[in-house]
Motif scaffolding. Sequence first.
Motif, short mmCIF file in Angstrom:
data_model
loop_
_atom_site.label_atom_id
_atom_site.label_comp_id
_atom_site.label_asym_id
_atom_site.label_seq_id
_atom_site.Cartn_x
_atom_site.Cartn_y
_atom_site.Cartn_z
N ASP A 27 0.83 -1.21 0.00
CA ASP A 27 0.00 0.00 0.00
C ASP A 27 0.87 1.26 0.00
OD1 ASP A 27 -2.26 -1.60 0.08
OD2 ASP A 27 -2.33 -1.59 2.28
N VAL A 28 1.97 1.20 0.74
CA VAL A 28 2.89 2.34 0.77
C VAL A 28 3.51 2.55 -0.61
CG1 VAL A 28 4.99 3.28 1.82
CG2 VAL A 28 3.40 1.94 3.22
N LEU A 29 3.96 1.47 -1.24
CA LEU A 29 4.58 1.56 -2.56
C LEU A 29 3.59 2.08 -3.60
CD1 LEU A 29 6.65 -1.77 -2.65
CD2 LEU A 29 7.50 0.56 -2.26
N LYS A 30 2.37 1.59 -3.53
CA LYS A 30 1.34 2.03 -4.48
C LYS A 30 1.10 3.53 -4.36
CE LYS A 30 -3.41 1.04 -5.88
NZ LYS A 30 -4.63 0.22 -5.60
N LYS A 31 1.06 4.02 -3.13
CA LYS A 31 0.85 5.45 -2.91
C LYS A 31 2.03 6.27 -3.42
CE LYS A 31 -1.39 8.98 -1.14
NZ LYS A 31 -2.68 9.43 -1.71
N LEU A 32 3.25 5.78 -3.16
CA LEU A 32 4.44 6.50 -3.63
C LEU A 32 4.49 6.53 -5.15
CD1 LEU A 32 7.19 5.18 -1.15
CD2 LEU A 32 6.33 7.52 -1.31
N HIS A 33 4.16 5.42 -5.80
CA HIS A 33 4.17 5.36 -7.26
C HIS A 33 3.20 6.36 -7.87
CE1 HIS A 33 6.89 2.22 -8.55
NE2 HIS A 33 6.47 1.42 -7.58
N SER A 34 2.13 6.65 -7.16
CA SER A 34 1.10 7.54 -7.70
C SER A 34 1.44 9.02 -7.56
CB SER A 34 -0.24 7.26 -7.01
OG SER A 34 -0.19 7.68 -5.64
N MET A 35 2.49 9.32 -6.80
CA MET A 35 2.81 10.72 -6.54
C MET A 35 3.54 11.36 -7.72
SD MET A 35 1.34 10.89 -3.68
CE MET A 35 1.72 12.60 -3.29
N GLU A 36 3.31 12.63 -7.91
CA GLU A 36 3.92 13.37 -9.01
C GLU A 36 5.44 13.45 -8.84
OE1 GLU A 36 3.83 17.89 -10.95
OE2 GLU A 36 2.53 17.37 -9.25
N GLY A 37 6.15 13.24 -9.93
CA GLY A 37 7.60 13.37 -9.93
C GLY A 37 8.35 12.11 -9.57
N ILE A 38 7.64 11.06 -9.14
CA ILE A 38 8.29 9.79 -8.81
C ILE A 38 8.43 8.97 -10.10
CG2 ILE A 38 8.20 7.68 -7.45
CD1 ILE A 38 8.59 10.25 -5.82
N ILE A 39 9.67 8.65 -10.47
CA ILE A 39 9.93 7.94 -11.73
C ILE A 39 9.81 6.44 -11.53
CG2 ILE A 39 11.65 7.52 -13.54
CD1 ILE A 39 12.85 10.28 -12.82
N THR A 40 10.54 5.90 -10.60
CA THR A 40 10.49 4.47 -10.30
C THR A 40 10.97 4.23 -8.88
OG1 THR A 40 11.19 2.26 -11.03
CG2 THR A 40 12.84 3.99 -11.13
N ILE A 41 10.66 3.04 -8.35
CA ILE A 41 11.03 2.70 -6.98
C ILE A 41 11.70 1.34 -6.99
CG2 ILE A 41 10.20 2.25 -4.64
CD1 ILE A 41 7.86 4.09 -5.22
N GLU A 42 12.86 1.26 -6.34
CA GLU A 42 13.60 0.00 -6.23
C GLU A 42 13.60 -0.45 -4.77
OE1 GLU A 42 18.24 -1.57 -6.78
OE2 GLU A 42 17.73 0.56 -7.00
N ASN A 43 13.14 -1.67 -4.54
CA ASN A 43 13.13 -2.22 -3.19
C ASN A 43 14.51 -2.80 -2.89
OD1 ASN A 43 10.96 -3.06 -0.93
ND2 ASN A 43 12.55 -4.61 -1.08
N VAL A 44 15.20 -2.26 -1.91
CA VAL A 44 16.54 -2.71 -1.55
C VAL A 44 16.47 -3.88 -0.58
CG1 VAL A 44 18.78 -2.06 -0.57
CG2 VAL A 44 17.48 -0.42 -1.95
N LYS A 45 15.67 -3.74 0.47
CA LYS A 45 15.48 -4.83 1.42
C LYS A 45 14.19 -4.63 2.17
CE LYS A 45 18.01 -2.79 5.32
NZ LYS A 45 19.14 -2.95 6.26
N GLY A 46 13.70 -5.69 2.78
CA GLY A 46 12.48 -5.62 3.55
C GLY A 46 11.29 -6.14 2.78
N ASP A 47 10.08 -5.86 3.32
CA ASP A 47 8.85 -6.34 2.68
C ASP A 47 8.73 -5.81 1.27
OD1 ASP A 47 8.39 -7.44 5.08
OD2 ASP A 47 6.70 -6.19 5.65
N VAL A 48 8.35 -6.69 0.36
CA VAL A 48 8.22 -6.29 -1.06
C VAL A 48 6.80 -5.81 -1.31
CG1 VAL A 48 8.43 -7.08 -3.41
CG2 VAL A 48 9.94 -7.99 -1.67
#
Length: 233
Positions: A212-233
């Motif tokens: 849910d956090v990733l989905k919200k971040l992806h929807s924000m303006e100016g965010i190009i992509t998100i890479e998960n380094v460690k932790g819950d995917v």
Amino acid sequence: MSSSTFLSAIESTPYLMSTIKILVAAFIGGIIGLERETVKRPAGFRTHILVCVAAAMIMDINIQLASEFSSVDPTRLGAQVISGMGFLGAGTIIKEGASVKGLTTAAGLWAVACLGLAVGSGYIYIAIWAMLIMLLTLKTFSSVEKHLTRGKRIVELNVYSDLSPERIGIITVVLGSFHCKILHLNIDPLEDGRSNRINVTYELAHGVQNQDVLKKLHSMEGIITIENVKGDV
């Protein structure tokens, strides 16, 4: 010869007592420094010995000066050591973006200087006990700290965004809306000159799904992509 007579004989010989203080300070400083050396900290074995021995020497000299000249304050030089250690401790602190490293080593150097002052003042028994507690704190309590945080859900992300300085604020607002605790945040401009990489580590709140956090971040303006380094995917 009784122990009290032996101690009296040592105390009546200033040079011998000073030698013992310096040797004890080297031992105490070396023990703490060895622990820092094993975990690859910027101030290690030799640095801690130098600090502790120098502090013990300064305090011992100050006491001897005070015994010879009544106008000399027996604590003045020791006080200068304590305040002056701030400069050396600051050199072990490394700031990387929003994170700070080396605080434990800096505190350790200051504490080792205090141990040296205690030894130089003749309070060797107190200094040894304090050294043991410091060593216990550095070696054992770090394991306890890791054990206490083992059940926590920690996530680290690389968030790639445009160059707008507002993107950091967006990320913190999104994480705050999910009641996530931010542990680390650092921003690095990329070589393309058109985007930033924002490295963020946070603790998920109870009941919150990272998807849910990733989905919200992806929807924000100016965010190009998100890479998960460690932790819950």
